[in-house]
Design an enzyme around this catalytic site. Structure first.
Site, PDB file in Angstrom:
ATOM      1  N   HIS A 192      26.095 -18.565  12.403  1.00 23.49           N
ATOM      2  CA  HIS A 192      24.792 -17.898  12.443  1.00 23.49           C
ATOM      3  C   HIS A 192      24.546 -17.158  11.127  1.00 23.49           C
ATOM      4  O   HIS A 192      25.465 -16.590  10.543  1.00 23.49           O
ATOM      5  CB  HIS A 192      24.723 -16.901  13.603  1.00 23.49           C
ATOM      6  N   ASP A 251      32.703 -19.475  14.706  1.00 26.87           N
ATOM      7  CA  ASP A 251      31.900 -20.131  15.741  1.00 26.87           C
ATOM      8  C   ASP A 251      31.272 -21.437  15.269  1.00 26.87           C
ATOM      9  O   ASP A 251      30.546 -22.082  16.022  1.00 26.87           O
ATOM     10  CB  ASP A 251      30.820 -19.196  16.287  1.00 26.87           C
ATOM     11  N   ASP A 266      30.130 -17.758   9.004  1.00 26.39           N
ATOM     12  CA  ASP A 266      29.771 -17.753  10.419  1.00 26.39           C
ATOM     13  C   ASP A 266      28.662 -18.778  10.653  1.00 26.39           C
ATOM     14  O   ASP A 266      27.824 -19.010   9.768  1.00 26.39           O
ATOM     15  CB  ASP A 266      29.282 -16.359  10.806  1.00 26.39           C
ATOM     16  N   HIS A 303      24.721  -9.222  11.926  1.00 27.15           N
ATOM     17  CA  HIS A 303      23.316  -9.257  12.359  1.00 27.15           C
ATOM     18  C   HIS A 303      22.650  -7.878  12.352  1.00 27.15           C
ATOM     19  O   HIS A 303      21.417  -7.796  12.410  1.00 27.15           O
ATOM     20  CB  HIS A 303      23.193  -9.846  13.765  1.00 27.15           C
TER      21      HIS A 303
END
Length: 302
Positions: A160, A241, A158, A121
């Protein structure tokens, strides 16, 4: 196969209630030492300033590296630094750089970086989403410059979207970014319309998609696109995740899905990249699921 890690990565302390806590790396290391203790374990070096400058602005480097953090400082509502964060971030980025060197020297083509804080991120100028430095981007930029690679694939499963990685490379055709992620989640980016200079491929999965939708998406769209790119190096943002037990998302994958996607990426690397893969830990916040998935991922890599 090589495992890179460092005790300093346990020193990053965002607080006892924070999802990105030290126990995440502790359970990963416990599982890997139990199941894969025979691998080549190496201590991650610290990244150098020049390595960071390839992808991060001087202002960002100063904000993360040069402040005197005597306690906990919030860089945004989710991202916290502590006295041990500087060393942890430098070792996490340094692990990916060392992994790139290790797989490029031809003796062992696969490496996993068991490090934290995560990185995908972090943009060129902003720490966010638990991430301070963009570890995988720092390694990819190093691979292009130091090893003169022309085609590096960054694959991000991931749950996200890795907005930082995409933003850093969206104008650089040497690095292609491939991501599947759950729709409606932080950082609310990664739409299929975001294509960079033709080097970005995003795919959204609705909550509750599960194994069937995930595997079909990768088999039908994502893996053929990676094949067509013919990467000289495959780099993986290995977030776990999307697992059904994770508290921060609802994609509902199981451990076998991470084994499957890793094996498929290994096949592509063997076909196009001399088997060269560098994988780095990203998200995963249920400790039992993280323990299982990290071990399965490394088993598939080796």
């Amino acid at each position: 196969m090589i495992i890179l890690t460092h005790p300093a990565c346990l020193g990053h302390d965002p607080g006892p209630e924070h999802p990105e806590r030290q126990a995440r790396l502790e359970v990963v290391l416990e599982a890997l030492r139990r199941d894969h203790g025979d691998l080549d374990w190496r201590e991650a070096p610290s990244a150098k300033l020049g390595d960071l400058r390839r992808v991060h602005t001087p202002e960002h480097i100063q904000a993360v590296m040069e402040h005197d953090f005597s306690g906990h400082v919030m860089l945004d509502p989710d991202t916290v630094v502590s006295p041990g964060s500087r060393a942890a971030a430098l070792r996490a980025a340094g692990a990916v750089i060392a992994a790139v060197d290790a797989v490029m020297d031809g003796r062992d083509p696969v490496a996993f970086c068991a490090v934290r804080p995560p990185g995908h991120h972090a943009t060129a100028s902003t720490a966010m989403g638990f991430c301070l430095l963009n570890n995988i981007a720092i390694g990819a930029a190093y691979a292009c410059e130091h090893h003169r690679l022309e085609r590096v694939a960054v694959v991000d499963f991931d749950v996200h979207h890795g907005n930082g990685t995409q933003a850093i490379f969206q104008d650089d055709p040497r690095v292609a970014y491939f991501s599947s992620h759950e729709s409606g989640l932080f950082p609310y980016s990664g739409a299929p319309s975001e294509r960079g200079v033709g080097n970005v491929l995003n795919a959204l999965l609705p909550p509750g998609s599960g194994s069937f939708a995930f595997r079909n998406l990768w088999e039908d769209r994502m893996l053929p696109a990676i094949e067509a790119f013919r990467p000289q190096l495959v780099m993986i943002s290995a977030g776990f995740d999307a697992h059904m037990r994770d508290p921060l998302a609802d994609l509902m994958l199981d451990t076998e899905d991470f084994d499957w996607i890793t094996r498929r990426l290994r096949q592509i690397a063997q076909t196009h990249a001399g088997g060269r893969i560098v994988s780095a830990l990203e998200g995963g916040y249920d400790l039992d699921a993280l323990r299982e998935c990290a071990s399965a991922h490394v088993a598939a890599l080796r």
